[in-house]
Design an enzyme around this catalytic site. Sequence first.
Site, PDB file in Angstrom:
ATOM      1  CE  LYS A 116      14.101  58.378  24.791  1.00 11.30           C
ATOM      2  NZ  LYS A 116      14.964  59.486  24.618  1.00 11.30           N
ATOM      3  CE  LYS A 208      11.527  61.505  30.402  1.00 11.27           C
ATOM      4  NZ  LYS A 208      12.907  61.781  29.958  1.00 11.27           N
ATOM      5  CE  LYS A 211      14.871  67.361  24.660  1.00 15.50           C
ATOM      6  NZ  LYS A 211      16.131  66.632  24.594  1.00 15.50           N
TER       7      LYS A 211
HETATM    8  N1  AQP Z   1      10.795  65.395  32.806  1.00 16.06           N
HETATM    9  C1  AQP Z   1      12.033  65.640  33.212  1.00 16.06           C
HETATM   10  N2  AQP Z   1      12.245  66.038  34.495  1.00 16.06           N
HETATM   11  C2  AQP Z   1      13.512  66.307  34.945  1.00 16.06           C
HETATM   12  N3  AQP Z   1      14.607  66.186  34.154  1.00 16.06           N
HETATM   13  C3  AQP Z   1      14.429  65.812  32.870  1.00 16.06           C
HETATM   14  N4  AQP Z   1      15.274  65.612  31.860  1.00 16.06           N
HETATM   15  C4  AQP Z   1      14.592  65.215  30.747  1.00 16.06           C
HETATM   16  N5  AQP Z   1      13.290  65.147  31.021  1.00 16.06           N
HETATM   17  C5  AQP Z   1      13.144  65.506  32.334  1.00 16.06           C
HETATM   18  C6  AQP Z   1      16.711  65.823  31.958  1.00 16.06           C
HETATM   19  O1  AQP Z   1      17.100  66.746  30.957  1.00 16.06           O
HETATM   20  C7  AQP Z   1      18.446  66.442  30.567  1.00 16.06           C
HETATM   21  C8  AQP Z   1      18.512  66.413  29.080  1.00 16.06           C
HETATM   22  O2  AQP Z   1      17.659  65.393  28.601  1.00 16.06           O
HETATM   23  P1  AQP Z   1      17.815  64.907  27.117  1.00 16.06           P
HETATM   24  O3  AQP Z   1      17.219  65.873  26.213  1.00 16.06           O
HETATM   25  O4  AQP Z   1      19.209  64.594  26.820  1.00 16.06           O
HETATM   26  O5  AQP Z   1      17.109  63.539  27.088  1.00 16.06           O
HETATM   27  P2  AQP Z   1      15.692  62.980  27.347  1.00 16.06           P
HETATM   28  O6  AQP Z   1      15.662  62.453  28.737  1.00 16.06           O
HETATM   29  O7  AQP Z   1      15.550  61.981  26.302  1.00 16.06           O
HETATM   30  O8  AQP Z   1      14.622  64.130  27.156  1.00 16.06           O
HETATM   31  P3  AQP Z   1      13.099  63.867  26.944  1.00 16.06           P
HETATM   32  O9  AQP Z   1      12.419  65.149  27.033  1.00 16.06           O
HETATM   33  O10 AQP Z   1      12.587  62.818  27.843  1.00 16.06           O
HETATM   34  O11 AQP Z   1      13.048  63.375  25.442  1.00 16.06           O
HETATM   35  P4  AQP Z   1      12.303  62.131  24.860  1.00 16.06           P
HETATM   36  O12 AQP Z   1      10.913  62.549  24.687  1.00 16.06           O
HETATM   37  O13 AQP Z   1      13.002  61.912  23.550  1.00 16.06           O
HETATM   38  O14 AQP Z   1      12.469  60.992  25.806  1.00 16.06           O
HETATM   39  C9  AQP Z   1      18.823  65.115  31.229  1.00 16.06           C
HETATM   40  O15 AQP Z   1      19.623  65.401  32.358  1.00 16.06           O
HETATM   41  C10 AQP Z   1      17.502  64.558  31.652  1.00 16.06           C
HETATM   42  O16 AQP Z   1      17.609  63.736  32.801  1.00 16.06           O
END
Ligand code: AQP
Length: 354
Positions: A116, A208, A211
């Site tokens: 990040k 992955k 968001k």
């Molecule tokens: N691609 C994914 N597959 C399965 N599980 C996922 N999670 C996130 N992406 C995937 C799970 O969703 C929960 C909440 O995630 P979060 O919003 O707290 O954090 P994150 O991992 O930062 O989400 P993103 O979408 O990946 O955001 P960015 O783009 O900012 O990095 C967690 O249980 C996570 O494991």
Amino acid sequence: MAAFTELVFSGVQPTGNLHLGNYLGAVKRFVEMQDRDAQCLYCVVDLHAITVWQDPEALRGQIREVTAAFLAAGIDPKRSIVFNQSQVPQHAELAWVFNCVARLGWLNRMTQFKEKAGKDRENASIGLYDYPVLMAADILAYRATHVPVGEDQKQHLELTRDIAQKFNTDFAGSIAAHGHGDAFFPITEPLIGGPAARVMSLRDGTKKMSKSDPSDNSRINLTDDADAIAQKIRRAKTDPEPLPSEVAGLKERPEADNLVGIYAALAGITREEVLRDFGGAQFSAFKPALADLAVTSLAPIAGEMRRLTADPGHIDAVLADGSARAETIAAQTLDAVKDIVGFVRRGPSLQAVR
Ligand code: AQP
């Protein structure tokens, strides 16, 4: 609080664009956990969200949107405790104590910070670096025994276990003297698994679903309508081969593996069962079936989210109620932590008997 054998905690960041990965890897499993003999706490982790800059007005909307997604997916705010992190001050308070327990070397190994922060590390917030310590505090403020998360959170959960272990060791004498036996914090079990533990981008099966991906076509948002869902699946990257009849045949085929995994998770079956039905099929036949399933599963959630977000007063009341209930539990943990660490606090603090 009724006596449950398990205490489940998990959180989702209100950073916008809640997607299918968040739903299948986390929220859908949160709903299933309600049927266990467990007190479940589901948290909108807004303190985590501000580790990267958020527009204040948008953030407020995103907090309500994640709460709406929890409720629309089937989390019952009477059975489970639904709240936002910033309304329970014990999260930040415990994080400070854990900052003094965790080691710099442990945090330096966290791969999510490296991803990040990217190349501009000097410019990343200290909060982003400290994110996993706050996450440990989120979980351990409730002394949670189980945490359902996607696979990307595995390393952070390991850090939580390390912090719990070190706290229990560093303060072993005081923990025993205050009547907590030989360990105060549990060594929390991560619950990672199922066919959608890591949902991948629809544009690149090696990345992955996320968001923050600039391409909206890379993810299915929980707010997408039926047309958008069907179109994104139709356009999803694939290879020219038909689907194999065995799971082993998905190796080295990340896009095919991803779509089969999504189908399995939505239908509540295994990859093997999907391939029993679709082995040998071309994507031109599989994709419409997947789109139908995705629309049937997700459209009611999107509709309910729209209905709920139209009434922010109701959502805020759910969060206020959940936060008060969460704080009752977290305050007990913090009182005990303060006694164990050796702070003098207001109220009847337990004196260690030696
Ligand atoms: N691609 C994914 N597959 C399965 N599980 C996922 N999670 C996130 N992406 C995937 C799970 O969703 C929960 C909440 O995630 P979060 O919003 O707290 O954090 P994150 O991992 O930062 O989400 P993103 O979408 O990946 O955001 P960015 O783009 O900012 O990095 C967690 O249980 C996570 O494991």
